[in-house]
Design a protein around this motif. Structure first.
Motif, PDB file in Angstrom:
ATOM      1  N   ARG A  64      46.220  65.309  58.053  1.00 48.22           N
ATOM      2  CA  ARG A  64      46.643  66.648  58.444  1.00 48.22           C
ATOM      3  C   ARG A  64      47.022  66.795  59.914  1.00 48.22           C
ATOM      4  O   ARG A  64      47.664  67.764  60.298  1.00 48.22           O
ATOM      5  CB  ARG A  64      45.516  67.639  58.121  1.00 48.22           C
ATOM      6  CG  ARG A  64      45.412  67.874  56.636  1.00 48.22           C
ATOM      7  CD  ARG A  64      44.039  68.350  56.208  1.00 48.22           C
ATOM      8  NE  ARG A  64      44.027  68.570  54.755  1.00 48.22           N
ATOM      9  CZ  ARG A  64      43.928  67.615  53.861  1.00 48.22           C
ATOM     10  NH1 ARG A  64      43.810  66.353  54.233  1.00 48.22           N
ATOM     11  NH2 ARG A  64      43.944  67.891  52.565  1.00 48.22           N
ATOM     12  N   GLU A  65      46.577  65.855  60.746  1.00 53.70           N
ATOM     13  CA  GLU A  65      46.873  65.953  62.171  1.00 53.70           C
ATOM     14  C   GLU A  65      46.793  64.573  62.817  1.00 53.70           C
ATOM     15  O   GLU A  65      46.120  63.687  62.299  1.00 53.70           O
ATOM     16  CB  GLU A  65      45.915  66.936  62.859  1.00 53.70           C
ATOM     17  CG  GLU A  65      44.459  66.554  62.774  1.00 53.70           C
ATOM     18  CD  GLU A  65      43.540  67.617  63.372  1.00 53.70           C
ATOM     19  OE1 GLU A  65      44.024  68.528  64.068  1.00 53.70           O
ATOM     20  OE2 GLU A  65      42.334  67.542  63.143  1.00 53.70           O
ATOM     21  N   SER A  69      44.800  64.848  68.153  1.00 49.85           N
ATOM     22  CA  SER A  69      44.470  66.266  67.979  1.00 49.85           C
ATOM     23  C   SER A  69      43.062  66.491  67.440  1.00 49.85           C
ATOM     24  O   SER A  69      42.562  67.612  67.446  1.00 49.85           O
ATOM     25  CB  SER A  69      45.468  66.936  67.032  1.00 49.85           C
ATOM     26  OG  SER A  69      46.756  66.932  67.594  1.00 49.85           O
TER      27      SER A  69
END
Length: 93
Positions: A64-65, A69
């Motif tokens: 997702r990232e 991050s």
């Protein structure tokens, strides 16, 4: 996920502190993840240590990232604040 994960978990009061290093493209990142005994029992019933749970949690996050991050320090129970589907997906295996 093409990132290489190194997970080391050490016992701590009430659970474990896990040091996670994420490799792959770019510079590696390091993260400290707290896992309580209650979270391990809820998210990985029957597991004796949190290694697999932490690996699956990072696979979830990295889908997702980018690794840069991901928070450098967090409790595994913090993840649903950012990704409400986390517990359902982790429980599904």
């Amino acid at each position: 996920m093409t990132e290489a994960l190194d997970v080391r978990c050490d016992p701590a009061p009430g659970g474990w502190t896990c040091r996670v290093t994420v490799g792959g493209p770019g510079a590696p990142t390091s993260h400290d993840v707290l896992v309580s005994a209650a979270d391990l029992a809820r998210l990985a019933p029957g597991a004796e240590d949190p290694d697999d749970l932490v690996r699956r949690s990072f696979a979830f996050l990295l889908a997702r990232e980018p690794k840069e991050s991901i928070l450098r320090e967090f409790d595994v129970s913090d993840i649903p604040r950012y990704f409400p589907e986390f517990e359902r997906e982790i429980a599904a295996g």
